[in-house]
Design a protein around this motif. Sequence first.
Motif, PDB file in Angstrom:
ATOM      1  N   ALA A   1       0.835  -1.191   0.000  1.00  0.00           N
ATOM      2  CA  ALA A   1       0.000   0.000   0.000  1.00  0.00           C
ATOM      3  C   ALA A   1       0.874   1.247   0.000  1.00  0.00           C
ATOM      4  CB  ALA A   1      -0.914   0.005   1.214  1.00  0.00           C
ATOM      5  N   VAL A   2       0.407   2.255  -0.761  1.00  0.00           N
ATOM      6  CA  VAL A   2       1.046   3.567  -0.711  1.00  0.00           C
ATOM      7  C   VAL A   2       0.705   4.196   0.629  1.00  0.00           C
ATOM      8  CG1 VAL A   2       1.069   5.862  -1.738  1.00  0.00           C
ATOM      9  CG2 VAL A   2       0.921   3.844  -3.200  1.00  0.00           C
ATOM     10  N   THR A   3       1.662   4.884   1.211  1.00  0.00           N
ATOM     11  CA  THR A   3       1.383   5.617   2.447  1.00  0.00           C
ATOM     12  C   THR A   3       2.016   6.996   2.371  1.00  0.00           C
ATOM     13  OG1 THR A   3       3.355   4.702   3.496  1.00  0.00           O
ATOM     14  CG2 THR A   3       1.285   3.550   3.908  1.00  0.00           C
TER      15      THR A   3
ATOM     16  N   ARG B   1      -6.394  10.323   6.997  1.00  0.00           N
ATOM     17  CA  ARG B   1      -7.469  10.006   6.048  1.00  0.00           C
ATOM     18  C   ARG B   1      -6.881   9.536   4.725  1.00  0.00           C
ATOM     19  NH1 ARG B   1     -10.053  14.737   8.017  1.00  0.00           N
ATOM     20  NH2 ARG B   1      -9.488  15.953   6.186  1.00  0.00           N
ATOM     21  N   LEU B   2      -5.809  10.187   4.294  1.00  0.00           N
ATOM     22  CA  LEU B   2      -5.176   9.778   3.033  1.00  0.00           C
ATOM     23  C   LEU B   2      -4.671   8.340   3.129  1.00  0.00           C
ATOM     24  CD1 LEU B   2      -3.190  13.041   2.194  1.00  0.00           C
ATOM     25  CD2 LEU B   2      -5.108  12.106   0.900  1.00  0.00           C
ATOM     26  N   ASN B   3      -4.054   7.992   4.254  1.00  0.00           N
ATOM     27  CA  ASN B   3      -3.566   6.624   4.425  1.00  0.00           C
ATOM     28  C   ASN B   3      -4.711   5.625   4.411  1.00  0.00           C
ATOM     29  OD1 ASN B   3      -0.797   7.076   4.496  1.00  0.00           O
ATOM     30  ND2 ASN B   3      -0.796   7.539   6.670  1.00  0.00           N
ATOM     31  N   ALA B   4      -5.845   5.996   4.999  1.00  0.00           N
ATOM     32  CA  ALA B   4      -7.009   5.106   4.989  1.00  0.00           C
ATOM     33  C   ALA B   4      -7.515   4.932   3.555  1.00  0.00           C
ATOM     34  CB  ALA B   4      -8.108   5.666   5.878  1.00  0.00           C
ATOM     35  N   ASP B   5      -7.536   6.002   2.784  1.00  0.00           N
ATOM     36  CA  ASP B   5      -7.973   5.914   1.383  1.00  0.00           C
ATOM     37  C   ASP B   5      -7.006   5.039   0.587  1.00  0.00           C
ATOM     38  OD1 ASP B   5      -9.135   9.386   1.093  1.00  0.00           O
ATOM     39  OD2 ASP B   5     -10.077   7.579   1.910  1.00  0.00           O
ATOM     40  N   PHE B   6      -5.717   5.218   0.809  1.00  0.00           N
ATOM     41  CA  PHE B   6      -4.725   4.402   0.097  1.00  0.00           C
ATOM     42  C   PHE B   6      -4.903   2.923   0.453  1.00  0.00           C
ATOM     43  CE2 PHE B   6      -2.830   7.652  -2.061  1.00  0.00           C
ATOM     44  CZ  PHE B   6      -2.061   8.549  -1.340  1.00  0.00           C
TER      45      PHE B   6
ATOM     46  N   ALA C   1      -6.456  -2.565  -1.122  1.00  0.00           N
ATOM     47  CA  ALA C   1      -7.239  -3.780  -0.930  1.00  0.00           C
ATOM     48  C   ALA C   1      -7.993  -4.128  -2.213  1.00  0.00           C
ATOM     49  CB  ALA C   1      -8.204  -3.595   0.238  1.00  0.00           C
ATOM     50  N   ASN C   2      -8.536  -3.129  -2.881  1.00  0.00           N
ATOM     51  CA  ASN C   2      -9.242  -3.373  -4.139  1.00  0.00           C
ATOM     52  C   ASN C   2      -8.276  -3.853  -5.220  1.00  0.00           C
ATOM     53  OD1 ASN C   2     -11.678  -2.554  -3.063  1.00  0.00           O
ATOM     54  ND2 ASN C   2     -11.408  -0.427  -3.681  1.00  0.00           N
ATOM     55  N   GLU C   3      -7.091  -3.274  -5.228  1.00  0.00           N
ATOM     56  CA  GLU C   3      -6.107  -3.656  -6.244  1.00  0.00           C
ATOM     57  C   GLU C   3      -5.627  -5.089  -6.011  1.00  0.00           C
ATOM     58  OE1 GLU C   3      -3.176  -0.625  -5.839  1.00  0.00           O
ATOM     59  OE2 GLU C   3      -4.309   0.858  -6.984  1.00  0.00           O
ATOM     60  N   VAL C   4      -5.477  -5.476  -4.750  1.00  0.00           N
ATOM     61  CA  VAL C   4      -5.048  -6.843  -4.431  1.00  0.00           C
ATOM     62  C   VAL C   4      -6.085  -7.833  -4.938  1.00  0.00           C
ATOM     63  CG1 VAL C   4      -4.734  -8.476  -2.538  1.00  0.00           C
ATOM     64  CG2 VAL C   4      -3.586  -6.260  -2.472  1.00  0.00           C
ATOM     65  N   GLN C   5      -7.342  -7.504  -4.689  1.00  0.00           N
ATOM     66  CA  GLN C   5      -8.396  -8.410  -5.130  1.00  0.00           C
ATOM     67  C   GLN C   5      -8.378  -8.540  -6.648  1.00  0.00           C
ATOM     68  OE1 GLN C   5     -12.445  -7.149  -4.353  1.00  0.00           O
ATOM     69  NE2 GLN C   5     -13.170  -9.248  -4.276  1.00  0.00           N
TER      70      GLN C   5
ATOM     71  N   LEU D   1     -13.818  20.189  -0.139  1.00  0.00           N
ATOM     72  CA  LEU D   1     -15.036  20.470  -0.898  1.00  0.00           C
ATOM     73  C   LEU D   1     -15.092  19.630  -2.172  1.00  0.00           C
ATOM     74  CD1 LEU D   1     -17.590  22.190  -1.252  1.00  0.00           C
ATOM     75  CD2 LEU D   1     -16.154  23.914  -2.385  1.00  0.00           C
ATOM     76  N   VAL D   2     -14.049  19.642  -2.970  1.00  0.00           N
ATOM     77  CA  VAL D   2     -14.022  18.924  -4.236  1.00  0.00           C
ATOM     78  C   VAL D   2     -12.863  17.939  -4.189  1.00  0.00           C
ATOM     79  CG1 VAL D   2     -13.818  19.116  -6.737  1.00  0.00           C
ATOM     80  CG2 VAL D   2     -14.977  20.921  -5.427  1.00  0.00           C
ATOM     81  N   GLY D   3     -13.160  16.671  -4.431  1.00  0.00           N
ATOM     82  CA  GLY D   3     -12.159  15.627  -4.271  1.00  0.00           C
ATOM     83  C   GLY D   3     -11.322  15.404  -5.511  1.00  0.00           C
ATOM     84  N   ASN D   4     -10.642  14.270  -5.528  1.00  0.00           N
ATOM     85  CA  ASN D   4      -9.716  13.891  -6.582  1.00  0.00           C
ATOM     86  C   ASN D   4     -10.504  13.302  -7.756  1.00  0.00           C
ATOM     87  OD1 ASN D   4      -7.508  13.080  -8.050  1.00  0.00           O
ATOM     88  ND2 ASN D   4      -6.984  11.375  -6.710  1.00  0.00           N
TER      89      ASN D   4
END
Lengths: 168, 441
Positions: A3-5, A60-65, A70-74, B223-226
């Motif tokens: 995972a990217v962090t 939050r960014l780490n949680a998104d990554f 996880a999706n990419e692994v699947q 407000l506006v995401g990626n």
Amino acid sequence: MSAVTIQTSAYTQDATPQADGSYYVVERHTDTLGRVLQFGPYSLSPGMDPNAIMVARAQRLNADFANQYANEVQAAQGRTPWTHLDFRDQLGSTTEQAMDAFFAGFETNSGLTPAQKDLVRTGWRRFQEASFIDRPLRTEVLSLLGLLLSLGLITQAQIDAINAASAA
Amino acid sequence: MSLVFCSGTGSNTAPYNTWATAATTFAAAVTQASSAGDVIVVDAANPPAGAAASLVVTLTAGISIIASTNSGTATITPTSMGGSAWVGPNAGYGIQLNCSGKVYLYGITFKVSGTSATIYVNYNGSGHFEFDNCLIWNAATGGSSYIIFGQSNGGASYAQLKNSQLGFGSASTALRFAGQLDLVGGGIYSGGSIPSTLFNGQGGTALLTANGFDLSGMGTNTLVGNFTTSTATLRFTQCPLSSGLVILGSQSLGSKSAAKVYLSDCSVGSVQGLFGYYDALGSVVSDTGTYLTAGAAGQSWKVTTTAYCTFGTPFVTPWVDQWNSTLTAITPAMEILRTDSTSAYTNQDMWGEFTAKVTTGTTDSTFYSSRQALVDYLAGTAGAALAAGVGTGSWTGAGATPWSGKVDSGSSITPAYAGYLRARLAVAVPSATIYLNPQAA
């Protein structure tokens, strides 16, 4: 593959305040791929802590990554979900047509109790509402195949083959 | 025009033309309202029952759906359902509203809940939805429980939300959109959660305008995401903001094929008339702390670039329109200031771009630039230092180590008509900050 962090996070706050006393802040977060993710400039009222805001955003960014990883692994494991059409292809035309005929007429099927019709109705609607068919197959989809088996519309050998294909 | 009543207390007797015989499911009312001009009247206090299935409806083009108090008579009293009553399925199921034409909705609350559910407006595309005093509330708590407008393949889609609210079930949810979405008044429903990112793309090309949409409760979120799968422009006018709100999150595409955002007269608190522009390559914000003292209304344009700028793909500010009545040769310029160094920038780092009408008999304008010549850039020639500006002493809030310069049109211009010159700053230096006086003189 991992995972990217976020590796480093830094912010700059203008030395000169705005006319209303607020300050502009820019955050720059660098991830393990060397990409710089910039947020701002945003306006911060006096007394607010830009460091705390930056730390919370990095989390939050780490949680998104992590979710993205996880999706990419699947997907990398080759188990991209089936479309409904993919699933129907597994049934074969005979079973597919028999299944369609059953669901088209089960509401007036005297062999089913009202409670059974409720289960069939909702199960079939949930299956139709699904955007895709998870692999390996969910319990609900296995139950659908079990229903077709009990109606004599599919064989156990077919179900075993479909299961194997879903896990491949 | 037929009235089709819909209430949880009706007898569910077709054609549902009185409160007493009202349809007890929304889907039945939708089926009955089969002609343009028909009106579905929904009991604002006793809505139709939900069901253990997604609510997927295709609305007849030209109908209206009005929430009303149940007077027992044919008199319709439009009344918003608010947060205490709603049209929606049981927990865990979604809502999908489709129409191939136009539909007007007043006072309706659509709500889904549970762990995972989606509200989808215009899934099949080409619909024109007018929501008036409505609440669209996805109370589901799962991270993919979105409110979605428009098709993922970018097909035709339009929706306007007037004095309406958007409700969310968790910080991980968002509003995703494709096509065109207009917000007039309204805001985020206070009875739900605040998304950490409010707007994101659903695919295709997207345009959002928000006028008077209350964003003051957004906190220090985004407000506006990626935007990674759609190109979008979002314009916010007279919208109150929250302190610490990031207007545009980092765009991983690193190019202008992602999202761009304009702010007009939006701010935290009571400061009027501020401006902002944001895209993947940089941003412009009104700065009232550092500005040319004799310049434009006590503010400058603070330009902050991202890591994605290059000589060939610089960040460019919006155009400044400058009235000019001089019809002899001029070399217009804009004053700039850097506060992090006393070193001059070069015409490889940043430059001015101008347009002017210099030919009589046409409205066509001619483009001028003071960028380093491409042949010189490709030859590795260093850029030429930009001309000195009016001086750091003429700037308020210049800081301890400033440099004052200017960018001009590169060559003289002889306007053919009195009218507007257009000017903008182009910046190729990544991760830089420069203050621009948005006047061409």
